[in-house]
Structure formats: structure tokens, C-alpha cells
Write a protein that holds these residues in place. Structure first.
Motif, PDB file in Angstrom:
ATOM      1  N   GLY A  21       0.890  -1.181   0.164  1.00  0.00           N
ATOM      2  CA  GLY A  21      -0.093  -0.054  -0.139  1.00  0.00           C
ATOM      3  C   GLY A  21       0.859   1.298  -0.131  1.00  0.00           C
ATOM      4  O   GLY A  21       2.079   1.188   0.503  1.00  0.00           O
ATOM      5  N   LEU A  22       0.215   2.356  -0.657  1.00  0.00           N
ATOM      6  CA  LEU A  22       1.009   3.530  -0.395  1.00  0.00           C
ATOM      7  C   LEU A  22       1.077   4.311   0.699  1.00  0.00           C
ATOM      8  O   LEU A  22       0.044   4.447   1.348  1.00  0.00           O
ATOM      9  CB  LEU A  22       0.253   4.445  -1.542  1.00  0.00           C
ATOM     10  N   PRO A  23       1.954   4.755   1.415  1.00  0.00           N
ATOM     11  CA  PRO A  23       2.096   5.335   2.812  1.00  0.00           C
ATOM     12  C   PRO A  23       1.284   6.777   2.396  1.00  0.00           C
ATOM     13  O   PRO A  23       1.199   7.377   1.605  1.00  0.00           O
ATOM     14  CB  PRO A  23       3.367   5.671   3.040  1.00  0.00           C
ATOM     15  N   ASP A  24       0.533   6.966   3.511  1.00  0.00           N
ATOM     16  CA  ASP A  24      -0.205   8.070   3.889  1.00  0.00           C
ATOM     17  C   ASP A  24      -1.407   8.324   2.495  1.00  0.00           C
ATOM     18  O   ASP A  24      -1.457   9.463   1.919  1.00  0.00           O
ATOM     19  CB  ASP A  24       0.588   9.325   3.999  1.00  0.00           C
ATOM     20  N   HIS A  25      -1.987   7.143   2.492  1.00  0.00           N
ATOM     21  CA  HIS A  25      -2.913   7.277   1.256  1.00  0.00           C
ATOM     22  C   HIS A  25      -4.174   6.594   1.984  1.00  0.00           C
ATOM     23  O   HIS A  25      -4.258   5.563   2.620  1.00  0.00           O
ATOM     24  CB  HIS A  25      -2.613   6.450  -0.139  1.00  0.00           C
ATOM     25  N   ASP A  26      -5.467   6.863   1.285  1.00  0.00           N
ATOM     26  CA  ASP A  26      -6.439   6.181   1.475  1.00  0.00           C
ATOM     27  C   ASP A  26      -6.730   5.154   0.329  1.00  0.00           C
ATOM     28  O   ASP A  26      -6.560   5.437  -0.789  1.00  0.00           O
ATOM     29  CB  ASP A  26      -7.970   7.154   1.488  1.00  0.00           C
ATOM     30  N   HIS A  27      -7.264   4.009   0.699  1.00  0.00           N
ATOM     31  CA  HIS A  27      -7.405   2.849  -0.503  1.00  0.00           C
ATOM     32  C   HIS A  27      -8.869   2.345  -0.327  1.00  0.00           C
ATOM     33  O   HIS A  27      -8.971   1.969   0.966  1.00  0.00           O
ATOM     34  CB  HIS A  27      -6.329   1.841  -0.144  1.00  0.00           C
ATOM     35  N   ILE A  28      -9.384   2.490  -1.258  1.00  0.00           N
ATOM     36  CA  ILE A  28     -10.956   2.133  -1.354  1.00  0.00           C
ATOM     37  C   ILE A  28     -11.074   0.991  -2.573  1.00  0.00           C
ATOM     38  O   ILE A  28     -10.544   1.315  -3.566  1.00  0.00           O
ATOM     39  CB  ILE A  28     -11.895   3.300  -1.623  1.00  0.00           C
ATOM     40  N   LEU A  29     -11.799  -0.044  -1.912  1.00  0.00           N
ATOM     41  CA  LEU A  29     -11.968  -1.019  -2.850  1.00  0.00           C
ATOM     42  C   LEU A  29     -13.794  -0.867  -3.050  1.00  0.00           C
ATOM     43  O   LEU A  29     -14.403  -1.225  -2.168  1.00  0.00           O
ATOM     44  CB  LEU A  29     -11.826  -2.580  -2.222  1.00  0.00           C
ATOM     45  N   ILE A  30     -13.898  -1.191  -4.462  1.00  0.00           N
ATOM     46  CA  ILE A  30     -15.439  -1.083  -4.708  1.00  0.00           C
ATOM     47  C   ILE A  30     -15.768  -2.422  -5.169  1.00  0.00           C
ATOM     48  O   ILE A  30     -15.110  -2.670  -6.337  1.00  0.00           O
ATOM     49  CB  ILE A  30     -15.760   0.125  -5.661  1.00  0.00           C
ATOM     50  N   GLY A  31     -16.705  -3.192  -4.628  1.00  0.00           N
ATOM     51  CA  GLY A  31     -17.056  -4.383  -5.320  1.00  0.00           C
ATOM     52  C   GLY A  31     -17.715  -4.523  -6.540  1.00  0.00           C
ATOM     53  O   GLY A  31     -18.311  -3.496  -6.861  1.00  0.00           O
ATOM     54  N   ARG A  32     -17.448  -5.289  -7.601  1.00  0.00           N
ATOM     55  CA  ARG A  32     -18.040  -5.560  -8.970  1.00  0.00           C
ATOM     56  C   ARG A  32     -18.764  -6.804  -8.786  1.00  0.00           C
ATOM     57  O   ARG A  32     -18.558  -7.585  -8.053  1.00  0.00           O
ATOM     58  CB  ARG A  32     -17.072  -5.050 -10.006  1.00  0.00           C
ATOM     59  N   GLU A  33     -19.733  -6.873  -9.635  1.00  0.00           N
ATOM     60  CA  GLU A  33     -20.613  -7.853  -9.817  1.00  0.00           C
ATOM     61  C   GLU A  33     -19.725  -9.391  -9.867  1.00  0.00           C
ATOM     62  O   GLU A  33     -20.222 -10.358  -9.206  1.00  0.00           O
ATOM     63  CB  GLU A  33     -21.446  -7.833 -11.011  1.00  0.00           C
ATOM     64  N   GLY A  34     -18.860  -9.506 -10.686  1.00  0.00           N
ATOM     65  CA  GLY A  34     -18.261 -11.005 -10.677  1.00  0.00           C
ATOM     66  C   GLY A  34     -17.247 -10.933  -9.445  1.00  0.00           C
ATOM     67  O   GLY A  34     -16.704 -12.070  -9.379  1.00  0.00           O
ATOM     68  N   GLY A  35     -17.055 -10.018  -8.724  1.00  0.00           N
ATOM     69  CA  GLY A  35     -16.157 -10.371  -7.439  1.00  0.00           C
ATOM     70  C   GLY A  35     -16.324 -11.344  -6.510  1.00  0.00           C
ATOM     71  O   GLY A  35     -15.386 -12.131  -6.042  1.00  0.00           O
ATOM     72  N   VAL A  36     -17.507 -11.653  -6.363  1.00  0.00           N
ATOM     73  CA  VAL A  36     -17.984 -12.560  -5.031  1.00  0.00           C
ATOM     74  C   VAL A  36     -17.556 -14.073  -5.685  1.00  0.00           C
ATOM     75  O   VAL A  36     -17.343 -14.963  -4.574  1.00  0.00           O
ATOM     76  CB  VAL A  36     -19.308 -12.611  -4.615  1.00  0.00           C
ATOM     77  N   GLU A  37     -17.676 -14.551  -6.807  1.00  0.00           N
ATOM     78  CA  GLU A  37     -17.592 -15.460  -7.316  1.00  0.00           C
ATOM     79  C   GLU A  37     -16.104 -15.943  -7.914  1.00  0.00           C
ATOM     80  O   GLU A  37     -15.611 -16.940  -8.018  1.00  0.00           O
ATOM     81  CB  GLU A  37     -18.417 -15.776  -8.755  1.00  0.00           C
ATOM     82  N   ARG A  38     -15.254 -14.853  -7.893  1.00  0.00           N
ATOM     83  CA  ARG A  38     -13.839 -14.891  -8.362  1.00  0.00           C
ATOM     84  C   ARG A  38     -12.931 -15.738  -7.424  1.00  0.00           C
ATOM     85  O   ARG A  38     -13.220 -15.451  -6.112  1.00  0.00           O
ATOM     86  CB  ARG A  38     -13.295 -13.693  -8.789  1.00  0.00           C
ATOM     87  N   ASP A  39     -11.989 -16.551  -7.743  1.00  0.00           N
ATOM     88  CA  ASP A  39     -11.169 -17.127  -7.025  1.00  0.00           C
ATOM     89  C   ASP A  39     -10.278 -16.346  -6.265  1.00  0.00           C
ATOM     90  O   ASP A  39      -9.937 -15.244  -6.763  1.00  0.00           O
ATOM     91  CB  ASP A  39     -10.320 -18.155  -7.944  1.00  0.00           C
ATOM     92  N   PHE A  40     -10.240 -16.566  -4.900  1.00  0.00           N
ATOM     93  CA  PHE A  40      -9.337 -15.695  -4.138  1.00  0.00           C
ATOM     94  C   PHE A  40      -7.951 -15.382  -4.569  1.00  0.00           C
ATOM     95  O   PHE A  40      -7.643 -14.251  -4.421  1.00  0.00           O
ATOM     96  CB  PHE A  40      -9.565 -16.218  -2.674  1.00  0.00           C
ATOM     97  N   ALA A  41      -7.381 -16.424  -4.869  1.00  0.00           N
ATOM     98  CA  ALA A  41      -5.997 -16.280  -5.371  1.00  0.00           C
ATOM     99  C   ALA A  41      -6.067 -15.386  -6.624  1.00  0.00           C
ATOM    100  O   ALA A  41      -5.113 -14.597  -6.731  1.00  0.00           O
ATOM    101  CB  ALA A  41      -5.317 -17.775  -5.802  1.00  0.00           C
ATOM    102  N   ALA A  42      -7.054 -15.432  -7.485  1.00  0.00           N
ATOM    103  CA  ALA A  42      -7.183 -14.496  -8.748  1.00  0.00           C
ATOM    104  C   ALA A  42      -7.282 -12.952  -8.256  1.00  0.00           C
ATOM    105  O   ALA A  42      -6.784 -12.091  -8.681  1.00  0.00           O
ATOM    106  CB  ALA A  42      -8.380 -14.847  -9.518  1.00  0.00           C
ATOM    107  N   LEU A  43      -8.129 -12.960  -7.127  1.00  0.00           N
ATOM    108  CA  LEU A  43      -8.487 -11.541  -6.647  1.00  0.00           C
ATOM    109  C   LEU A  43      -6.974 -10.922  -5.925  1.00  0.00           C
ATOM    110  O   LEU A  43      -6.593  -9.929  -5.974  1.00  0.00           O
ATOM    111  CB  LEU A  43      -9.349 -11.596  -5.544  1.00  0.00           C
TER     112      LEU A  43
END
Length: 128
Positions: free
Chosen positions: A75-97
Motif C-alpha cells: 500500500g502507498l504510505p499516507d493514502h486512502d485505499h478504497i475497494l469497490i465491489g463489482r458484480e463478478g467479484g464474489v464468485e472470483r477465485d481468492f488467488a485471482a483476486l
């Protein structure tokens, strides 16, 4: 969880991150924005379009684990990191994510984001 990570709670911080770098991947969109010295922070957004509460919570748990694993080192120091879920994200393999997130964080470190989204305009016509 790494003690150097903190969670973003204010909506204003989420909106501010939307003005930063954006990297889209099949399972998620990653946003990053400098936060003025507040350390590495993260936030997760999963909308109702993704599914019911059970599906959204499962996706948030997976994203939380991804971020806890990757952000302390990549991660970048002194940064905010936001993850926004997309439709295919819940079925994707964890290693792929995991590999997608590490590639996205590397692009952030290089300062390469995707092109900005075109703004959505609301129609001005109102019917009486």
C-alpha cells in the motif's frame, strides 16, 4: 490485521478518494488518494446491485482479508485505499483476486491509473 492500517469511516473521505487514482479490475475497482499524513487507511464499498446482504457481507469479508494481507507491504504510505465491489467479484477465485490486487497496487505505486470516468449527468427536465 496490521496496527498501521486504519478504517475509513466518513463518507467525505470516500468521496475524496473518488478524485484520486482509479484502477478497475474484473472483481473490483481500487481507488487511492493521498490523505494528508493520516497513514495507510482502507475502505470497502459494496452496493445493493451486487446482491442481498449475505452476498455483500461475504464480499466485504473477502476484501477485508485481501487488504489486510496486501496493504502493509504494497500500500502507498499516507493514502486512502478504497475497494469497490463489482458484480463478478464474489464468485472470483481468492488467488485471482490477490494477484489482481497486487497488480493494481503496483500500478498505483507507478502512478498509473485508468482514464477518468465520464461524469454521469442527471437529466434537467422535470415533469409536473
Amino acid at each position: 490485521m496490521d496496527p498501521s492500517l486504519s478504517v475509513i469511516g466518513k463518507r467525505a473521505d470516500f468521496l475524496a478518494a473518488n478524485r484520486g487514482l482509479r484502477i478497475a479490475r474484473p472483481g473490483f475497482v481500487l481507488l487511492a488518494q493521498p490523505n494528508g499524513g493520516r497513514g495507510k487507511r482502507y475502505g470497502i464499498t459494496v452496493t445493493k446491485r451486487i446482491g442481498n446482504a449475505v452476498v455483500r457481507n461475504r464480499m466485504k469479508r473477502r476484501f477485508r482479508e485481501l487488504l489486510w494481507d496486501a496493504l502493509p507491504e504494497a500500500g502507498l504510505p499516507d493514502h486512502d485505499h478504497i475497494l469497490i465491489g463489482r458484480e463478478g467479484g464474489v464468485e472470483r477465485d481468492f488467488a485471482a483476486l490477490q494477484s489482481e490486487l497486487s497488480a493494481a497496487l503496483q500500478r498505483l505505486a507507478d502512478g498509473k491509473g485508468d482514464r477518468p470516468r465520464t461524469p454521469r449527468h442527471r437529466s434537467r427536465s422535470r415533469r409536473a
